[in-house]
Design a protein around this motif. Structure first.
Motif, PDB file in Angstrom:
ATOM      1  N   THR A  33       0.173  56.125   1.765  1.00 37.72           N
ATOM      2  CA  THR A  33       0.826  56.993   2.045  1.00 37.72           C
ATOM      3  C   THR A  33       0.661  57.119   3.969  1.00 37.72           C
ATOM      4  OG1 THR A  33      -0.835  58.631   0.684  1.00 37.72           O
ATOM      5  CG2 THR A  33       0.088  59.937   2.653  1.00 37.72           C
ATOM      6  N   PHE A  34       0.236  56.269   3.826  1.00 37.03           N
ATOM      7  CA  PHE A  34       0.087  56.017   6.100  1.00 37.03           C
ATOM      8  C   PHE A  34       1.175  54.641   6.429  1.00 37.03           C
ATOM      9  CE2 PHE A  34      -1.067  52.690   9.892  1.00 37.03           C
ATOM     10  CZ  PHE A  34      -1.503  54.580  10.377  1.00 37.03           C
ATOM     11  N   ILE A  35       1.738  54.055   5.548  1.00 34.79           N
ATOM     12  CA  ILE A  35       2.693  53.119   5.607  1.00 34.79           C
ATOM     13  C   ILE A  35       3.791  53.975   5.844  1.00 34.79           C
ATOM     14  CG2 ILE A  35       3.924  51.179   4.589  1.00 34.79           C
ATOM     15  CD1 ILE A  35       0.941  50.032   3.561  1.00 34.79           C
ATOM     16  N   GLY A  36       4.323  55.048   4.573  1.00 38.81           N
ATOM     17  CA  GLY A  36       5.161  55.494   4.580  1.00 38.81           C
ATOM     18  C   GLY A  36       5.526  56.171   5.604  1.00 38.81           C
ATOM     19  N   GLY A  71       8.002  59.454   8.183  1.00 40.47           N
ATOM     20  CA  GLY A  71       7.757  59.685   8.761  1.00 40.47           C
ATOM     21  C   GLY A  71       6.898  61.089   7.801  1.00 40.47           C
ATOM     22  N   ILE A  72       7.154  62.557   7.527  1.00 36.98           N
ATOM     23  CA  ILE A  72       6.999  62.369   6.655  1.00 36.98           C
ATOM     24  C   ILE A  72       6.753  62.336   5.117  1.00 36.98           C
ATOM     25  CG2 ILE A  72       6.107  65.187   5.683  1.00 36.98           C
ATOM     26  CD1 ILE A  72       4.519  65.705   7.715  1.00 36.98           C
ATOM     27  N   PRO A  73       8.877  62.664   4.887  1.00 40.52           N
ATOM     28  CA  PRO A  73       9.610  61.653   3.851  1.00 40.52           C
ATOM     29  C   PRO A  73       8.845  60.935   3.328  1.00 40.52           C
ATOM     30  CG  PRO A  73      11.019  63.248   5.411  1.00 40.52           C
ATOM     31  CD  PRO A  73       9.244  63.313   6.030  1.00 40.52           C
ATOM     32  N   GLY A  74       8.264  59.637   3.938  1.00 37.46           N
ATOM     33  CA  GLY A  74       8.281  58.772   3.735  1.00 37.46           C
ATOM     34  C   GLY A  74       6.412  59.101   3.071  1.00 37.46           C
ATOM     35  N   ALA A  75       5.801  58.960   3.730  1.00 34.90           N
ATOM     36  CA  ALA A  75       4.833  59.579   2.750  1.00 34.90           C
ATOM     37  C   ALA A  75       4.505  60.610   1.636  1.00 34.90           C
ATOM     38  CB  ALA A  75       3.807  60.936   3.836  1.00 34.90           C
TER      39      ALA A  75
END
Length: 116
Positions: free
Chosen positions: A5-8, A13-17
């Protein structure tokens, strides 16, 4: 798992998380959902029941080994030892839930950073 989640988040940002979190957890949920109806049938076989018991024991052993390793690297000061001991007492003596343990540890940690 929370590292995903952190790396995303760092990458997109939030979509990546969100995508990273779904990507890390969804396969396990699907696997459990698909296999759950088969477990009683597998447990009826002596061989498969023994195999599932061994998998459970191995999973517990791995979690214990990781916990001991993390503890050896984290419990180095009186502050961390005190917070860990308080958390252990709260869990085992008073059956405090994990959410409260995490929140309490975060608050005590923040207080220690500011006042010690």
């Amino acid at each position: 798992l929370s590292t995903a989640t952190f790396i995303g988040y760092v990458i997109e940002g939030i979509p990546g998380a969100v995508v990273a979190t779904v990507g890390i957890f969804l396969p396990a949920f699907l696997f459990v959902g698909i296999l759950n109806p088969l477990i009683p049938r597998l447990r009826s076989s002596a061989w498969m029941s023994a195999f599932l018991d061994a998998v459970n024991a191995a999973a517990v052993a791995l979690m214990l080994a990781v916990s001991v390793d993390i503890g050896r690297h984290v419990l180095l000061s009186w502050e961390t030892l005190l917070v860990s001991a308080a958390a252990a007492v709260a869990v085992f003596a008073f059956r405090v839930g994990s959410v409260w343990i995490i929140l309490g540890g975060a608050m005590v940690g923040a207080l220690l950073v500011f006042f010690v």
